[in-house]
Design a protein around this motif. Structure first.
Motif, PDB file in Angstrom:
ATOM      1  N   ARG A  96      10.909   3.775 -11.038  1.00 30.20           N
ATOM      2  CA  ARG A  96      10.659   2.989  -9.831  1.00 30.20           C
ATOM      3  C   ARG A  96      11.414   3.597  -8.661  1.00 30.20           C
ATOM      4  NH1 ARG A  96      11.183  -3.554  -9.501  1.00 30.20           N
ATOM      5  NH2 ARG A  96       9.420  -3.309 -10.942  1.00 30.20           N
ATOM      6  N   ASP A 168       5.871   3.586 -11.769  1.00 30.98           N
ATOM      7  CA  ASP A 168       6.106   2.154 -11.556  1.00 30.98           C
ATOM      8  C   ASP A 168       6.012   1.990 -10.037  1.00 30.98           C
ATOM      9  OD1 ASP A 168       7.150  -0.445 -13.025  1.00 30.98           O
ATOM     10  OD2 ASP A 168       8.343  -0.337 -11.214  1.00 30.98           O
ATOM     11  N   THR A 212      -3.048  -0.964 -16.387  1.00 33.43           N
ATOM     12  CA  THR A 212      -2.228  -2.193 -16.333  1.00 33.43           C
ATOM     13  C   THR A 212      -3.059  -3.360 -15.783  1.00 33.43           C
ATOM     14  OG1 THR A 212      -0.320  -0.784 -15.962  1.00 33.43           O
ATOM     15  CG2 THR A 212      -0.003  -3.131 -15.624  1.00 33.43           C
ATOM     16  N   SER A 265       4.189  -6.247   1.007  1.00 27.85           N
ATOM     17  CA  SER A 265       5.490  -6.854   1.252  1.00 27.85           C
ATOM     18  C   SER A 265       5.614  -7.425   2.665  1.00 27.85           C
ATOM     19  CB  SER A 265       6.621  -5.866   0.964  1.00 27.85           C
ATOM     20  OG  SER A 265       6.405  -4.691   1.690  1.00 27.85           O
ATOM     21  N   ARG A 290      -1.179  -0.468   5.652  1.00 28.96           N
ATOM     22  CA  ARG A 290      -0.723  -1.843   5.444  1.00 28.96           C
ATOM     23  C   ARG A 290      -1.924  -2.745   5.179  1.00 28.96           C
ATOM     24  NH1 ARG A 290       3.247  -1.126   3.455  1.00 28.96           N
ATOM     25  NH2 ARG A 290       3.840  -3.311   3.704  1.00 28.96           N
ATOM     26  N   ASN A 348       6.426  -7.196 -13.552  1.00 30.14           N
ATOM     27  CA  ASN A 348       7.474  -7.496 -14.525  1.00 30.14           C
ATOM     28  C   ASN A 348       8.334  -8.643 -14.019  1.00 30.14           C
ATOM     29  OD1 ASN A 348       7.132  -5.597 -16.733  1.00 30.14           O
ATOM     30  ND2 ASN A 348       7.523  -4.011 -15.199  1.00 30.14           N
TER      31      ASN A 348
END
Ligand code: NDP
Length: 448
Positions: A96, A168, A212, A265, A290, A348
């Motif tokens: 990560r 990640d 994933t 984010s 974005r 996670n």
């Protein structure tokens, strides 16, 4: 000593030895609490000190990563690789790159990885790594120089049969390519299986990019089906707009669901007509932009600043696919108030311990990350198999294997939960099933 006393004793020691490592302690507490019935049933695990050993990483590596930015200025970041447990195979887990990365976060991720990897049924141990490097706003050349410097130290500690990193947050195909190039140069050897998530032209596997997100939706579909429902017609929220989120949205749509929102984010997009996944891919994968740009292409959609507001939108299924602790108690209560039927974790540990309690108290079906996001590492292990055989499977072959693995993880979690008296609790089922395989391997290998 009974199971509860044993778990409490080990938890106290872990808290004392790892003060201030909040994410790591949260992950350990969540797992250990669910293992209590295992020790009551099989005291041999206590006698062999399995818990004391499993909470301590086999090796923790921290290193300096110096690199030079485009202005010729020297920059320094910190690199990590936690080799947590190798009882059932070489350490395996992603890297990560994010400014929030610290020892606690890498340890929590490495700890979770032990059980997740075990659940896949494939021979892979648990590990994780990364850096507090922020890839945002960096040029390709800066990313390359950083990756080369990172690998100049990491290469000493990894190998096809030792430790096999992957991606990640902040580490995708571009970064894995640069890392692999540097590894090859230093090692003077084409060890394709030393990293997974590689490009398709140099040993990557089809479906790894999708794995994933697709795996998450296969798992949630299975969970819904065993409760008399399916994804068709479900209103879905997906947080994040990175690798996991994009392919979770794609698969959910393929199964007939309507994805109403996604985020990054900075904020979230609400599109009452259903999120157009190709637009998100163009913004995020192609242009590294974005999510706010979405409304340029779909003016009827809404953009809202602040990412947490996404959980206020009424939905049937919530798929948190961004980062840890993104659903707290309040967000969980809002989801429940709005009638959520199922929560499937793509990220996670995206739900706090309190949020998980809210799901259980309100009969929300809950797919815990260790089980539901294991598809990524499972296809990484399939990539390793293909590298060893020096051949490639087709998209359909890998996708079928992925689906079978997710269905199998679901049924194993259901059966184990029932066996230990927690019918329907996939968190308990997944933790115990993942633990037992590793614990048995550790027993047979002696005190090492
Ligand atoms: P990416 O870097 O591809 O994407 C992360 C996404 O999450 C970005 O859109 C990012 O936005 C967004 N994000 C980050 N923090 C927040 C926040 N607080 N609120 C809303 N959005 C946020 O990472 P991945 O998709 O690979 O990983 C996502 C999660 O899935 C992580 O928890 C990871 O550990 C987990 N995971 C990943 C696997 C994989 O195969 N990649 C396998 C198993 C688990 P921005 O663009 O603004 O940074």
């Amino acid at each position: 000593m009974n199971g509860k006393e044993y778990v409490n004793k080990v938890l106290d020691e872990v808290k004392k030895e790892n003060e201030g490592q909040h994410e790591f302690l949260q992950a350990v507490e969540e797992v250990l609490e669910t293992l209590i019935p295992v020790f009551d049933k099989n005291p041999k695990y206590m006698e062999e000190g399995i818990l004391e050993r499993i909470v301590e990483p086999e090796r923790q590596i921290m290193f300096r990563v110096p690199w030079i930015d485009d202005n010729g200025k020297v920059r320094v970041n910190r690199g990590y690789r936690i080799q947590f447990n190798s009882a059932i195979g070489p350490y395996k887990g992603g890297l990560r790159f994010h400014p929030t990365v610290n020892l606690s976060i890498i340890k929590f991720l490495g700890f979770e990885q032990i059980f997740k990897n075990s659940l896949t049924g494939l021979p892979i141990g648990g590990g994780k790594g990364g850096s507090n490097f922020d890839p945002k706003g960096k040029s390709d050349r800066e990313i390359m120089r950083f990756c080369q410097s990172f690998m100049s130290e990491l290469y000493k500690h990894i190998g096809e049969n030792i430790d096999v990193p992957a991606g990640d947050i902040g580490v995708g195909g571009r970064e894995i390519g640069y890392l692999f190039g540097q590894y090859k140069k230093i090692a003077s050897s084409y060890d394709a299986g030393v990293l997974t998530g590689k490009g398709l032209t140099f040993g990557g596997s089809l479906v790894r990019t999708e794995a994933t997100g697709y795996g998450l939706v296969y798992f949630v579909e299975e969970m819904l089906k065993s409760n008399g429902m399916d994804m068709d017609g479900m209103k879905v929220l997906v947080s994040g707009s990175g690798n996991v989120a994009i392919y979770a949205m794609e698969k959910a749509k393929q199964l007939g669901a309507k994805v109403l929102a996604c985020s990054d984010s900075n904020g979230f997009i609400y599109d009452k007509n259903g999120i157009d996944v190709q637009t998100v891919k163009n913004i995020k994968e192609v242009n590294r932009g974005r999510i706010s740009e979405y409304i340029k292409y779909h003016p009827s959609a809404e953009y809202h600043e602040g990412c947490n507001g996404i959980w206020n939108i009424p939905c049937d299924v919530a798929l948190p696919c961004a980062t840890q602790n993104e659903i707290d108690k309040e967000a969980a209560l809002t989801l429940v108030k709005n009638g959520v039927k199922a929560v499937g974790e793509g990220a996670n540990m995206p739900s706090t311990l309190e949020a998980v309690e809210v799901y259980f108290a309100n009969n929300v079906l809950f797919a815990p990350a260790k089980a539901s996001n294991a598809g990524g590492v499972a296809v990484s292990a399939l990539e390793m198999s293909q590298n060893s055989m020096r051949m490639n499977w087709t998209f359909e072959e890998v996708d079928k294997k992925l689906k079978d693995i997710m269905v199998n993880i679901h049924s194993k979690s259901v059966a184990t939960a029932e066996e230990y008296g927690f019918k329907g609790n996939l968190l308990v089922g997944a933790n115990i099933a993942g633990f037992l395989k590793v614990a048995d391997a550790m027993m047979y290998q002696g005190i090492v």
